[in-house]
Design an enzyme around this catalytic site. Structure first.
Site, PDB file in Angstrom:
ATOM      1  N   HIS A   1     -38.851 -19.295  16.616  1.00  0.00           N
ATOM      2  CA  HIS A   1     -39.535 -17.715  16.493  1.00  0.00           C
ATOM      3  C   HIS A   1     -40.966 -18.042  16.290  1.00  0.00           C
ATOM      4  O   HIS A   1     -41.907 -17.470  17.120  1.00  0.00           O
ATOM      5  CB  HIS A   1     -38.855 -16.959  15.584  1.00  0.00           C
ATOM      6  CG  HIS A   1     -37.620 -16.464  15.944  1.00  0.00           C
ATOM      7  ND1 HIS A   1     -36.597 -17.305  15.940  1.00  0.00           N
ATOM      8  CD2 HIS A   1     -37.302 -15.205  16.089  1.00  0.00           C
ATOM      9  CE1 HIS A   1     -35.290 -16.377  16.459  1.00  0.00           C
ATOM     10  NE2 HIS A   1     -35.839 -15.343  16.187  1.00  0.00           N
TER      11      HIS A   1
ATOM     12  N   TYR B   1     -11.765  11.903  29.671  1.00  0.00           N
ATOM     13  CA  TYR B   1     -10.448  11.878  29.421  1.00  0.00           C
ATOM     14  C   TYR B   1     -10.156  13.504  29.452  1.00  0.00           C
ATOM     15  O   TYR B   1     -10.529  14.198  28.671  1.00  0.00           O
ATOM     16  CB  TYR B   1      -9.622  11.004  28.220  1.00  0.00           C
ATOM     17  CG  TYR B   1      -8.172  11.363  28.166  1.00  0.00           C
ATOM     18  CD1 TYR B   1      -7.845  10.168  28.995  1.00  0.00           C
ATOM     19  CD2 TYR B   1      -7.437  12.358  27.731  1.00  0.00           C
ATOM     20  CE1 TYR B   1      -6.069  10.245  29.111  1.00  0.00           C
ATOM     21  CE2 TYR B   1      -6.256  12.272  27.714  1.00  0.00           C
ATOM     22  CZ  TYR B   1      -5.559  11.093  28.394  1.00  0.00           C
ATOM     23  OH  TYR B   1      -4.078  11.354  28.506  1.00  0.00           O
TER      24      TYR B   1
ATOM     25  N   SER C   1      -8.750  20.579  15.183  1.00  0.00           N
ATOM     26  CA  SER C   1      -9.821  21.628  15.302  1.00  0.00           C
ATOM     27  C   SER C   1      -9.933  22.420  13.753  1.00  0.00           C
ATOM     28  O   SER C   1      -8.966  22.460  13.066  1.00  0.00           O
ATOM     29  CB  SER C   1      -9.830  22.846  15.991  1.00  0.00           C
ATOM     30  OG  SER C   1     -10.939  23.570  16.428  1.00  0.00           O
TER      31      SER C   1
ATOM     32  N   GLU D   1     -38.048 -17.174   7.292  1.00  0.00           N
ATOM     33  CA  GLU D   1     -36.789 -17.160   7.543  1.00  0.00           C
ATOM     34  C   GLU D   1     -36.251 -18.306   8.394  1.00  0.00           C
ATOM     35  O   GLU D   1     -35.076 -18.284   8.900  1.00  0.00           O
ATOM     36  CB  GLU D   1     -36.407 -15.817   8.651  1.00  0.00           C
ATOM     37  CG  GLU D   1     -36.838 -14.457   8.042  1.00  0.00           C
ATOM     38  CD  GLU D   1     -36.336 -13.191   8.729  1.00  0.00           C
ATOM     39  OE1 GLU D   1     -35.941 -13.287  10.078  1.00  0.00           O
ATOM     40  OE2 GLU D   1     -36.685 -12.357   8.220  1.00  0.00           O
TER      41      GLU D   1
ATOM     42  N   ASN E   1      -4.548  12.618  22.694  1.00  0.00           N
ATOM     43  CA  ASN E   1      -3.511  12.455  21.605  1.00  0.00           C
ATOM     44  C   ASN E   1      -3.711  11.048  20.802  1.00  0.00           C
ATOM     45  O   ASN E   1      -4.647  10.437  21.131  1.00  0.00           O
ATOM     46  CB  ASN E   1      -2.036  12.528  22.161  1.00  0.00           C
ATOM     47  CG  ASN E   1      -1.892  11.549  22.998  1.00  0.00           C
ATOM     48  OD1 ASN E   1      -2.399  10.319  23.142  1.00  0.00           O
ATOM     49  ND2 ASN E   1      -0.776  11.720  23.754  1.00  0.00           N
TER      50      ASN E   1
ATOM     51  N   HIS F   1      -4.828  26.392  17.943  1.00  0.00           N
ATOM     52  CA  HIS F   1      -5.081  25.203  18.851  1.00  0.00           C
ATOM     53  C   HIS F   1      -4.003  24.262  18.505  1.00  0.00           C
ATOM     54  O   HIS F   1      -3.514  23.450  19.243  1.00  0.00           O
ATOM     55  CB  HIS F   1      -6.370  24.358  18.532  1.00  0.00           C
ATOM     56  CG  HIS F   1      -7.310  25.146  19.387  1.00  0.00           C
ATOM     57  ND1 HIS F   1      -7.492  24.683  20.760  1.00  0.00           N
ATOM     58  CD2 HIS F   1      -8.722  25.424  19.098  1.00  0.00           C
ATOM     59  CE1 HIS F   1      -8.692  25.320  21.275  1.00  0.00           C
ATOM     60  NE2 HIS F   1      -9.291  25.697  20.383  1.00  0.00           N
TER      61      HIS F   1
ATOM     62  N   ASP G   1     -16.727  28.191  22.466  1.00  0.00           N
ATOM     63  CA  ASP G   1     -15.722  27.398  23.127  1.00  0.00           C
ATOM     64  C   ASP G   1     -15.893  27.317  24.775  1.00  0.00           C
ATOM     65  O   ASP G   1     -15.530  26.557  25.552  1.00  0.00           O
ATOM     66  CB  ASP G   1     -14.436  28.045  23.074  1.00  0.00           C
ATOM     67  CG  ASP G   1     -13.856  27.355  21.569  1.00  0.00           C
ATOM     68  OD1 ASP G   1     -14.222  26.152  21.106  1.00  0.00           O
ATOM     69  OD2 ASP G   1     -12.987  27.890  20.912  1.00  0.00           O
TER      70      ASP G   1
ATOM     71  N   GLN H   1      -8.756  29.441  15.779  1.00  0.00           N
ATOM     72  CA  GLN H   1      -8.915  27.785  15.665  1.00  0.00           C
ATOM     73  C   GLN H   1      -7.158  27.305  15.441  1.00  0.00           C
ATOM     74  O   GLN H   1      -6.619  26.411  15.861  1.00  0.00           O
ATOM     75  CB  GLN H   1      -9.745  27.227  14.636  1.00  0.00           C
ATOM     76  CG  GLN H   1     -10.987  27.166  14.712  1.00  0.00           C
ATOM     77  CD  GLN H   1     -11.094  26.587  16.241  1.00  0.00           C
ATOM     78  OE1 GLN H   1     -11.052  25.351  16.667  1.00  0.00           O
ATOM     79  NE2 GLN H   1     -11.754  27.242  17.278  1.00  0.00           N
TER      80      GLN H   1
ATOM     81  N   GLN I   1      -3.120   4.160  28.890  1.00  0.00           N
ATOM     82  CA  GLN I   1      -3.410   3.319  30.364  1.00  0.00           C
ATOM     83  C   GLN I   1      -4.404   3.986  31.190  1.00  0.00           C
ATOM     84  O   GLN I   1      -5.204   3.316  31.765  1.00  0.00           O
ATOM     85  CB  GLN I   1      -1.818   3.524  31.343  1.00  0.00           C
ATOM     86  CG  GLN I   1      -1.446   4.936  31.687  1.00  0.00           C
ATOM     87  CD  GLN I   1      -0.387   5.549  30.457  1.00  0.00           C
ATOM     88  OE1 GLN I   1      -0.295   5.166  29.249  1.00  0.00           O
ATOM     89  NE2 GLN I   1       0.334   6.388  31.205  1.00  0.00           N
TER      90      GLN I   1
ATOM     91  N   GLU J   1     -16.456  21.631  11.542  1.00  0.00           N
ATOM     92  CA  GLU J   1     -16.762  21.559  12.952  1.00  0.00           C
ATOM     93  C   GLU J   1     -17.545  22.810  13.263  1.00  0.00           C
ATOM     94  O   GLU J   1     -18.472  22.805  14.049  1.00  0.00           O
ATOM     95  CB  GLU J   1     -15.393  21.280  13.567  1.00  0.00           C
ATOM     96  CG  GLU J   1     -15.601  21.127  15.053  1.00  0.00           C
ATOM     97  CD  GLU J   1     -14.202  21.157  16.023  1.00  0.00           C
ATOM     98  OE1 GLU J   1     -13.129  21.340  15.152  1.00  0.00           O
ATOM     99  OE2 GLU J   1     -14.184  20.708  17.130  1.00  0.00           O
ATOM    100  N   HIS J   2     -16.902  24.052  13.093  1.00  0.00           N
ATOM    101  CA  HIS J   2     -17.328  25.277  13.499  1.00  0.00           C
ATOM    102  C   HIS J   2     -17.642  26.030  12.114  1.00  0.00           C
ATOM    103  O   HIS J   2     -16.736  26.148  11.421  1.00  0.00           O
ATOM    104  CB  HIS J   2     -16.383  26.170  14.208  1.00  0.00           C
ATOM    105  CG  HIS J   2     -15.771  25.402  15.493  1.00  0.00           C
ATOM    106  ND1 HIS J   2     -14.714  24.658  15.695  1.00  0.00           N
ATOM    107  CD2 HIS J   2     -16.300  25.057  16.751  1.00  0.00           C
ATOM    108  CE1 HIS J   2     -14.517  24.313  16.856  1.00  0.00           C
ATOM    109  NE2 HIS J   2     -15.531  24.458  17.408  1.00  0.00           N
TER     110      HIS J   2
END
Lengths: 434, 434
Positions: A420, A130, A237, A415, A214, A262, A361, A259, A191, A327-328
């Site tokens: 088995h 995506y 981020s 068991e 999103n 963003h 990046d 950052q 979609q 994250e960074h």
């Protein structure tokens, strides 16, 4: 104003703990909408996708226009200037070289009983990536998602990128070409995720879906998880910079802003062992915010979620950073390697004064799809392994079965799983009568 | 009756395709209930857990009884007989040896520009393992979840196992002890998952949750995903056996039943190149079903979801198996290694006539937590990697930044991310003026 904390203050622990749990993202109640969209696409296929694309992207398409044609792809790629193309090619090459080293090894060995054991890795057959449209339509994200998939050996790779009002980013199309993407669909939103997961007449269903999006895209990915694999639910981020006083405050200021620009929900944190330096960085941020192109995004991010934390020493910085699990993480200190040894939880670490996070990046080589919202405690950035799966292998010789089979029968019996036990016992019976 | 298919029949493709999409599991609408339970535990902690345990497990506990005490653990372990203990110890040892080989390597290298790149693996700090209670309370599952976590280096490992009406399985407690589990909580259901994810006064919150469970547990895991890591959403078990005519039909029959006896929704499939052999296995299954202890589970599984598929040759068998992407795959043929080469999608492969799948459930060494419901197309069985995460590392020398930094500035500019570009450009400016 960003929050200012000092680890020597008596109320530091409670304030830092509160800071850690600050909720940065609205979770709009999109789940019902997304459920309906997925059901619609699953039932009605392309017809539903076309209706939703008309509604959300204001694009009237026919089914045979969902995929970019060869001619359209060529035309878009031709629009990219030579400087941009060369930069994108260098990025692709470096990302490919880094990720090629992640290809895992198959293993096989025979143990002392005669049992041959091991595992084998293989690629998923097909994957969907995506790519957001509009403001956040980043060619670098195409490279970062598509190249690991192709290095892994994915045969059929589809990207979906919405083109609201018909606006296409030629660099996104070129990045797809450079990465070896097989199909490009001009659709987006829940979609697109539904089409990738369930397939339509136009979109081949995939086994794995990755890429940012999103709240609708994230909710859709969560819903189709299980039917297909997904990478992670990405949040806004984050960057955490540990910097001593021997840095240029302006360099650190733009690192923090890289950052913040963003997303209004992005978070930038400075931890320093020098209060005056922290103040200087804060002032440099304010100064940069006067002119920064994306100041209307970066300023609220910095003011609402930014932080300057003054600590006694770098050990304390490392310990606090681990609680953030950023994250960074930039380590702008004299001996970044030693400091990195003290870090347990971070998506990516950038070592030294000449490694701004933005290098990662685009062009460093490691992936820029990284765990957010403290999830570096338990997850990793995107890699070749996300597009591969492991099959375990076992082969018993008669001697191996005689050696370890009786214990399996014992455990199956304990068991209450008779079949088995029988599946082993019948074979042992023949071996023991041979 | 199980379905009988022959790949030479004219309607085979449509019948096989329909078979693949047969829905085996009810998805009861548990999601609302689970959301409320999670919210309740998150807000009220132990008090909510105790109320829900009273309600669902008919157990009146106080908060200090949630965790098994040292004394209770010792007492339970002492109840296990020597044969069971020895079998469990052998299983633990073999599982540990297999998983120790999965520990990944850290990497670091310096490329031609002078950039030092690499990655580093680390363990998650804490993990929680869900162990079902009652009928499906399997000590083998404790070993299979807990040992990889401890091999990975998880410091704090909690298992939750409900004890409805106070009934404890001593083998589960012993398996936890043998695996090095740190805490055992006698709670279950969605409330256990919520307690592990968010923590209570008694339960330390964890970073990762693994282990099988019912629909409520699965829905709860899906809901807390993101806050913590989860392994996978497990569905009913499956086995696919590819067998030629040179097998004892009764052996293959009990292999098929060893999955059917797990769950009425389990699925057992035989693919053979010999129609008479397929018929013989079907008859052997019927005969075994007359006496099998768990015939009331195994019979509906076999009759509703079982299948015997006759194919022209083993190549065709491999191709059909890949479309099923089975959790467990047995290759009961003369040259199982050659046939395994033709398989792309399976959770675990058991090679040869002396490797019944049950060996892998208990004692072989590989993990028995494997991808179900065709998810072997994109996911792997549980491994040490599920309890680890990777941090990427980048360190630019001044020369490296000069070599690749300009391309990063170009790409940042093309994405309209000014601060990204500045963070590189300011450093380049100083380097170029040096």
């Amino acid at each position: 104003m960003p929050i200012f904390l000092n680890s020597s203050d008596p109320d530091f622990e409670s304030r830092f703990a509160a800071f850690l749990t600050t909720k940065r993202e609205d979770s709009p109640e999109v789940d019902d909408v997304v459920r309906d969209i997925i059901a619609n696409v699953r039932t009605r296929g392309d017809a539903a996708v076309l209706e939703l694309t008309s509604k959300f992207d204001r694009m009237e398409l026919t089914a045979d226009q969902i995929l970019f044609s060869e001619t359209e792809i060529k035309a878009e790629c031709a629009k990219v200037n030579e400087t941009d193309r060369t930069a994108l090619e260098l990025a692709a090459e470096r990302i490919r070289a880094y990720h090629a080293r992640q290809l895992p090894q198959d293993e096989s060995w025979t143990d002392e009983t005669g049992a041959t054991l091991g595992w084998r890795w293989g690629a998923v057959d097909s994957a969907g990536l995506y790519v957001p449209g509009g403001l956040a339509s980043y060619p670098s994200s195409v490279l970062m998602n598509a190249i690991p998939a192709k290095v892994a050996g994915v045969k059929n790779l589809t990207i979906t990128v919405p083109t609201p009002n018909g606006i296409v980013n030629p660099l996104v199309i070129l990045a797809a070409q450079l990465s070896g993407v097989d199909n490009i669909a001009r659709i987006g939103g829940a979609q697109a995720i539904a089409a990738l997961a369930y397939g339509t007449d136009t979109i081949t269903p995939v086994d794995k879906i990755t890429g940012p999006g999103n709240a609708f895209v994230a909710a859709a990915k969560r819903r189709v998880f299980g039917k297909v694999g997904i990478d992670m639910i990405a949040g806004p981020s984050e960057i955490l910079v540990i910097a001593d006083k021997d840095n240029d405050p302006d360099w650190i200021a733009v690192d923090l802003l890289s950052q913040a620009e963003h997303d209004e929900s992005a978070q930038s944190i400075l931890i320093t062992d020098d209060a005056a330096f922290g103040q200087a960085v804060s002032e440099a941020v304010d100064k940069r915010l006067e002119t920064l192109e994306r100041r209307e995004i970066a300023a609220p991010s910095w003011h609402d979620y930014g932080a300057v934390i003054v600590v006694r020493d770098l050990d304390e910085a490392a310990a606090l950073s681990d609680r953030v699990a950023p994250e960074h993480l930039e380590l702008c200190v004299d001996d970044p390697d030693a400091l990195a040894e003290k870090i347990n939880h971070a998506g990516a670490i950038f070592l030294g004064r000449f490694t701004p996070e933005a290098i990662g990046d685009y062009i460093g080589g490691p992936n820029h799809v990284l765990p957010t919202a403290r999830s570096a405690r338990f997850s990793s950035g995107l890699s070749v392994l996300d597009f591969m799966k492991r099959t375990t292998l076992s082969k018993m010789s008669p001697a191996a079965l005689k050696a370890i089979g009786p214990a399996a029968v014992t455990l199956a019996t304990s068991e209450s799983l008779e079949a088995h036990g029988l599946s082993v016992a019948l074979r042992l019976k023949q071996l023991n009568s041979d």
